[in-house]
Design an enzyme around this catalytic site. Structure first.
Site, PDB file in Angstrom:
ATOM      1  N   PRO A 123     -58.584  66.153 -82.653  1.00 35.00           N
ATOM      2  CG  PRO A 123     -60.148  66.933 -83.920  1.00 35.00           C
ATOM      3  CD  PRO A 123     -59.729  67.159 -82.524  1.00 35.00           C
ATOM      4  CG  HIS A 124     -54.591  62.892 -84.273  1.00 35.71           C
ATOM      5  ND1 HIS A 124     -55.293  62.765 -82.760  1.00 35.71           N
ATOM      6  CD2 HIS A 124     -54.080  61.803 -84.406  1.00 35.71           C
ATOM      7  CE1 HIS A 124     -55.229  61.837 -82.261  1.00 35.71           C
ATOM      8  NE2 HIS A 124     -54.509  61.028 -83.006  1.00 35.71           N
ATOM      9  CB  ALA A 125     -55.718  63.384 -90.290  1.00 38.96           C
TER      10      ALA A 125
END
Length: 155
Positions: free
Chosen positions: A66-68
């Site tokens: 997951p990334h942001a």
């Protein structure tokens, strides 16, 4: 582009998160990011969940990334976690994830974000790295293994 030793600090590794849902995993990882990197909890969680809604971050082989992107972050940073039990991150092979890396990048880090994502993905594609992380018995062992594996990959 920072080396994984710089990207994943020792205090940003979580050994055996006990969660029942993807959201619980992401919350635990966001809380770790707050402690390790001083990011804002609600902004981190909101950005990460927003990205998850766009499409799965499960990459297969029991791995999810997951990334942001976050306002105020100075450089890419990551949280590494081993999950017990594994949680469905909708990987292409249908296998639930037990190794998760939450990658956080500055809001305007276009190329650096993609390079960091590629670096994490490349490392976690290696069977020996996944096996080593799964065999680790502590967060310190996970961090040491990741750092050593990253160094051997660069050599």
């Amino acid at each position: 582009m920072p080396d994984l030793a710089d990207l994943i600090r020792a205090d940003a590794v979580v050994f055996r998160i006990k969660a029942q849902t993807k959201n619980e995993v992401l919350l635990a990882m966001a809380e770790t990011a707050v402690a390790a990197y001083g990011v804002d909890l609600s902004a981190t969680l909101e950005s990460t969940l927003e990205r998850e809604r766009l499409g799965s971050t499960g990459v297969g082989e029991g791995v999810a990334i997951p990334h942001a992107r976050l306002k105020g972050l100075k450089a890419p940073a990551a949280v590494l976690a081993l999950l017990d039990p594994p949680i469905d991150f909708e990987g292409p092979d249908g296998r639930p994830a037990d190794i998760v890396v939450l990658l956080l990048s500055p809001e305007d880090a276009g190329a650096d974000h993609l390079k960091a994502l590629a670096r994490v993905s490349r490392l976690l594609r290696r069977q020996d790295v996944r096996d080593g992380l799964r065999a680790a018995r502590s967060a310190a062992a996970m961090h040491a293994f990741t750092t050593q594996s990253s160094a051997s990959e660069a050599a």
